[in-house]
Structure formats: C-alpha cells, structure tokens
Design an enzyme around this catalytic site. Sequence first.
Site, PDB file in Angstrom:
ATOM      1  N   LYS A  52     -37.108  -7.194   7.276  1.00  0.00           N
ATOM      2  CA  LYS A  52     -36.160  -7.127   8.404  1.00  0.00           C
ATOM      3  C   LYS A  52     -35.503  -8.487   8.618  1.00  0.00           C
ATOM      4  O   LYS A  52     -34.310  -8.582   8.895  1.00  0.00           O
ATOM      5  CB  LYS A  52     -36.888  -6.664   9.674  1.00  0.00           C
ATOM      6  CG  LYS A  52     -37.265  -5.183   9.630  1.00  0.00           C
ATOM      7  CD  LYS A  52     -38.216  -4.787  10.758  1.00  0.00           C
ATOM      8  CE  LYS A  52     -38.729  -3.374  10.516  1.00  0.00           C
ATOM      9  NZ  LYS A  52     -39.803  -2.971  11.429  1.00  0.00           N
ATOM     10  N   GLN A  96     -43.598  -4.556  16.439  1.00  0.00           N
ATOM     11  CA  GLN A  96     -43.995  -3.992  15.143  1.00  0.00           C
ATOM     12  C   GLN A  96     -45.327  -3.269  15.293  1.00  0.00           C
ATOM     13  O   GLN A  96     -46.298  -3.828  15.805  1.00  0.00           O
ATOM     14  CB  GLN A  96     -44.112  -5.131  14.114  1.00  0.00           C
ATOM     15  CG  GLN A  96     -44.463  -4.676  12.727  1.00  0.00           C
ATOM     16  CD  GLN A  96     -43.367  -3.836  12.052  1.00  0.00           C
ATOM     17  OE1 GLN A  96     -42.182  -4.113  12.165  1.00  0.00           O
ATOM     18  NE2 GLN A  96     -43.786  -2.788  11.361  1.00  0.00           N
ATOM     19  N   ASP A 119     -35.515   0.098  18.632  1.00  0.00           N
ATOM     20  CA  ASP A 119     -36.299   1.075  17.867  1.00  0.00           C
ATOM     21  C   ASP A 119     -36.231   2.470  18.503  1.00  0.00           C
ATOM     22  O   ASP A 119     -36.684   3.452  17.902  1.00  0.00           O
ATOM     23  CB  ASP A 119     -37.774   0.636  17.802  1.00  0.00           C
ATOM     24  CG  ASP A 119     -38.147   0.076  16.442  1.00  0.00           C
ATOM     25  OD1 ASP A 119     -37.408   0.327  15.469  1.00  0.00           O
ATOM     26  OD2 ASP A 119     -39.183  -0.608  16.348  1.00  0.00           O
TER      27      ASP A 119
END
Length: 282
Positions: A52, A96, A119
């Site tokens: 990322k 994460q 997200d």
Amino acid sequence: MAVIIDGKELAKKYRAKLKVKCDELKNKGINPKLAVIMVGNDNASQIYVKNKSKVCEEIGIIFEEYLLNENIKQDELINLIEKLNRDDSVHGILLQSPIPSNLNINEAFGKISPEKDVDGFNPVNVGKLALNQDTFVSCTPYGIMKMFESYNIDLTGKNVTIIGRSNIVGKPLIQCCLNKNATVTVCHSKTKDLNEHTKNADILIVAIGKSKFVTDDMVKDGAVVIDVGINRDENGKLTGDVDFENVEKKASYITPVPGGVGPMTIAMLMNNVIKATENAKL
Ligand code: NAD
C-alpha cells in the site's frame, strides 16, 4: 477458454487516473494523506502495508505509518484513531487487520470518522452501502464491481453466488451485487450442498481462503468466475481459491491469482483516499 480479467492492467489504468487527480489537488496546495495503523508484527500484514505504501508513493499520496506494540490497550488504540480523526492533514485512516485478539477491532472501526473511513468498515458506511447511498465501499468488493464494469459484465437479473461471508469481502459484496440488480446467493462453511448453489451461478465469486477449493465440476458452463483467495500451495506458490487451470476451460471470464482482484483492491483504496480528500476540501 475464458477471457482472463487482467486486474493488474486495469489497476494500472486506475492508478494513472488517480495520479492525475492527486496532482490536481497538490497544485491547489492540498496533499492527500493516508494514515495506516498496524498493531503487532503479523507477517502478511507487513507485506500488505508495504504494498500500500508503494502505491501511495506512485500516486503521490502521503503515507503515514503508525506501528503499535502488540501489548497496547484498547483505549490507546482508540486515542490514536481519535487524534487522527481531529487532524485535518489526514484524509484517510486505515486500521490493518488482524489486530491482537484481546483488542476489539469492531469498536475501533466504529471510531474511525466515517469521512476518513477509506476501507468502508465503519457501520455508518456499511449502512449507507446497504441503502445504496454514496459512501466508501470496502476496497475488494469495490474493485470487483469495477472489473465487471470495465469488462461490460452486466449483473442485472444474473444469479450471483458468493462463497464466503466475511465483513470485508462477502457481506459488502452482497449489497454491491444487489445494488446492480443481481439475484444473490451467499454460501459459507455451514452451507449444505454447496455445488447446487455454485452450479446455478452465472457469476461465481469465491472468498474462502482455501487453495484450489473450487473445481471445474462446481462451475456452470460460461460462468464468470472471480477468485478473491490468496493462498500458498504446497510449493509456496501463490494460488487462489479456484482451480484456475481447469475452471478456465469452462468459464467465460475468470480472474487470475496473482494479478486479478489483489491489484484492484489497492487501486480502490487509493481511489477512496482521493475521494476523501476531495470531499474534505468541499
Ligand atoms: P475469512 O477468512 O474471514 O472467512 C472465510 C469465509 O469462507 C467464511 O465466511 C467461511 O464461512 C467461508 N468458508 C470457509 N470454508 C468454507 C467451505 N468449506 N465452504 C464454504 N464456505 C467456506 O474471509 P476473507 O477475509 O474474506 O478472506 C478470504 C480469502 O480472500 C483469503 O484467502 C484472503 O487472504 C483473501 N482476500 C483477498 C483480498 C484481495 O485483495 N485479493 C482481500 C481480502 C481477502
């Protein structure tokens, strides 16, 4: 033989378009920034986060990493999220997963400001997706929808079978496909007679995490097959959840692993960061 959906190439095109948008924002003095929180030293997460960060660099998005010790307390994690929520220079926040099991990840997702929830895991954004309102759609399902769009695969009236009901892939996919007028079936580990559902699918989306689980006898002739799985086979080679070699002969379209859903997932994360930045400047 199926058409191979080239996620790698498609993601490259999206990234190029996002770079243009990012440059435009920068020319106006706005610097898109993604804050990524990682708790502990999960190996796979380290690789995902590294990927990322590389893509952020390519596009020009500032990548800020917060590495937290695996022994931190829930309130320390929440404090960091709230601090990032208040920081106007941060446009997107990503926590994460996985995080250590003593921490409550759902509470943490709920604390990320919906405006910075790139997200799409905050319940506000999950709810908006269910109501077919504009929102941040979780990146893997969003990437899959973009693949359908790019390859002119219309979902209207199609039987879509999803295997896997995770909060990050399976469940948001249900809404995405429903919003495109598909007839959606969701299968999971307790489903009886899985093959009956998979064979009925015009479009089969597999997100289980078991190498080569879906074999050609489970797939209808001419079906579109989307493989979300990321696994390692006995030789350490990256494989999906679908037996690609044999299913390819039967399907009309198929995604490879690697080079399918994965690159599109990251591209959609970048899309959401740019979108969050554009929304913030309004
Ligand atoms: P998960 O690991 O949270 O859950 C797996 C799902 O599979 C569950 O809903 C379970 O009910 C179902 N399942 C397990 N065994 C089954 C069986 N025998 N029959 C039917 N259903 C069964 O799921 P996840 O987090 O969505 O991850 C799934 C896979 O997708 C993993 O390999 C993961 O690494 C991969 N993944 C890839 C991307 C990407 O960008 N390519 C993104 C997210 C996840």
